[in-house]
Design a protein around this motif. Sequence first.
Motif, mmCIF file in Angstrom:
data_model
loop_
_atom_site.group_PDB
_atom_site.id
_atom_site.type_symbol
_atom_site.label_atom_id
_atom_site.label_comp_id
_atom_site.label_asym_id
_atom_site.label_seq_id
_atom_site.Cartn_x
_atom_site.Cartn_y
_atom_site.Cartn_z
ATOM 1 N N ALA A 45 0.811 -1.213 0.000
ATOM 2 C CA ALA A 45 0.000 0.000 0.000
ATOM 3 C C ALA A 45 0.847 1.268 0.000
ATOM 4 C CB ALA A 45 -0.930 -0.009 1.216
ATOM 5 N N LEU A 46 1.911 1.275 0.799
ATOM 6 C CA LEU A 46 2.756 2.463 0.875
ATOM 7 C C LEU A 46 3.584 2.635 -0.389
ATOM 8 C CD1 LEU A 46 3.310 4.756 2.782
ATOM 9 C CD2 LEU A 46 5.026 3.359 3.933
ATOM 10 N N ARG A 47 4.052 1.522 -0.920
ATOM 11 C CA ARG A 47 4.830 1.586 -2.155
ATOM 12 C C ARG A 47 3.979 2.114 -3.308
ATOM 13 N NH1 ARG A 47 10.063 1.669 -2.696
ATOM 14 N NH2 ARG A 47 10.303 -0.189 -1.404
ATOM 15 N N ILE A 59 -0.975 7.440 9.487
ATOM 16 C CA ILE A 59 -0.879 7.002 10.875
ATOM 17 C C ILE A 59 -0.292 5.595 10.863
ATOM 18 C CG2 ILE A 59 -2.098 6.507 13.024
ATOM 19 C CD1 ILE A 59 -2.164 9.455 12.251
ATOM 20 N N PHE A 60 0.887 5.438 11.455
ATOM 21 C CA PHE A 60 1.510 4.122 11.573
ATOM 22 C C PHE A 60 1.085 3.509 12.908
ATOM 23 C CE2 PHE A 60 5.434 5.384 8.837
ATOM 24 C CZ PHE A 60 4.681 5.191 7.692
ATOM 25 N N LEU A 142 1.710 14.968 7.813
ATOM 26 C CA LEU A 142 1.769 14.356 9.144
ATOM 27 C C LEU A 142 1.951 12.850 9.035
ATOM 28 C CD1 LEU A 142 1.347 14.560 12.268
ATOM 29 C CD2 LEU A 142 -1.090 14.148 11.812
ATOM 30 N N VAL A 143 2.912 12.324 9.777
ATOM 31 C CA VAL A 143 3.049 10.877 9.960
ATOM 32 C C VAL A 143 3.051 10.630 11.464
ATOM 33 C CG1 VAL A 143 4.423 8.811 9.573
ATOM 34 C CG2 VAL A 143 4.345 10.592 7.826
ATOM 35 N N MET A 165 -1.861 2.937 8.388
ATOM 36 C CA MET A 165 -1.016 1.838 7.924
ATOM 37 C C MET A 165 -0.677 0.963 9.133
ATOM 38 S SD MET A 165 -0.295 2.218 4.617
ATOM 39 C CE MET A 165 -0.615 3.474 3.377
ATOM 40 N N VAL A 166 -1.052 -0.305 9.076
ATOM 41 C CA VAL A 166 -0.818 -1.220 10.190
ATOM 42 C C VAL A 166 0.522 -1.913 9.992
ATOM 43 C CG1 VAL A 166 -1.686 -3.205 11.471
ATOM 44 C CG2 VAL A 166 -3.299 -1.569 10.464
#
Length: 437
Positions: A45-47, A59-60, A142-143, A165-166
């Motif tokens: 998903a992030l890639r 949000i991690f 924001l992360v 993101m989990v």
Amino acid sequence: MADLFDTGASASETPRGPRPLADRLRPQSLDDVVGQEHLLGPEGALRVMLDSGALTSLIFWGPPGVGKTTIARLLADETDLAFVQISAIFTGMPDLRKVFETAKIRHANGQGTLLFVDEIHRFNKAQQDGFLPHMEDGTILLVGATTENPSFELNAAVMSRSQVMVLERLDDVALEQILAHAELELHHPMPLRPEARQALRDMADGDGRAMLNLAEQVAAWKVDKQLTVEHLGARLQRRAAQYDKSGEAHYNLISALHKSVRGSDPDAALYWFARMLEGGEDPRYLARRITRMAVEDIGLADPQAQRFCLEAWEIYERLGSPEGELALSQAVTYLALAPKSNASYVAYQAARASAKSTGSAMPPKNILNAPTSMMKDQGYGKGYEYDHDSEDGFSGANYFPETMSRPKFYEPKERGFERDLKKRVEWFENLREKRKR
């Protein structure tokens, strides 16, 4: 300010002494990150967000030591954003305002800011609202990092402007890969027998940073023999499992225990029971929940189950820990292997729903007592049939309000003692129909 905000100083600026192994092996690109394939793999998903140029605030959510800070820093590198790190534990509103002011200046000069907020759930709702205008106008990306469920801890406005993101605990393969990297960096293999190597990975408990710290400790021993599990146990302290007695882990594990009992798996049930005890859970809480399982999921299929739980609870109260915990574990095993029926639970819920919907409907007058002459004149008790004097000890009378059609709440299962109860229910139903004719 310098103590609060990490602006991404290079490794060469680290003062004094050798750098810790975890710092020396910090990934230099997203491709170097171990684990989190579901986010960073080719279809992660992030890639995909990075490749499409559609990176949004994130949000991690994940346990410690799985790469939240590292991935945030590398995202800033990949997107040419200034990296600013703060911790919600040490940062107040005056500090935040300074961060936003600096980010605005940077933004006016053509560079964005990736603001990494560790422990973001520690900010209250009003403080979280302070991020919103700066997220919306592009001053910051924001992360946030959190070990708590963001749907509980973050306000709706922040959540609607971010993507969760989990991040997952590192599995055994990933931990072994990290350990192998450590050996290359140290220029020698770990002096561990295979079973001790496995034990070292177990001690890390899915935490990559802990894995490297443990490896660094072992390497510092300068031993000339292969170490055993016993050697590790004597020299290293096993990390406590991640468990918050009032947080999500508490509810996740009790859910796993309950469903394992319901699913008739004694081994799984004992495992989750032990996990909760090892995490410091109050055995009395477990005694109460175990008894609830007997009532809800075993019910009348095994009426002894409730008594077994209450006796185990009493034994615990007399013996205390750890001896009394054995009695509770026996109750867990008994419940898992007992015949299951939720018929009583379902019947009770249905009866409550019916009671709410029928309001103040009166019982039939024939089953009401008539202690006064006026009540007798009103027909209270008139025509009541005394069941003991009826054939088969059963009159078949109606005991529901006359305005209700007869419902059926309790439907026993063909399991355990409820097989016998089912026969009794059917017998009374047949007699009731026979009386109507």
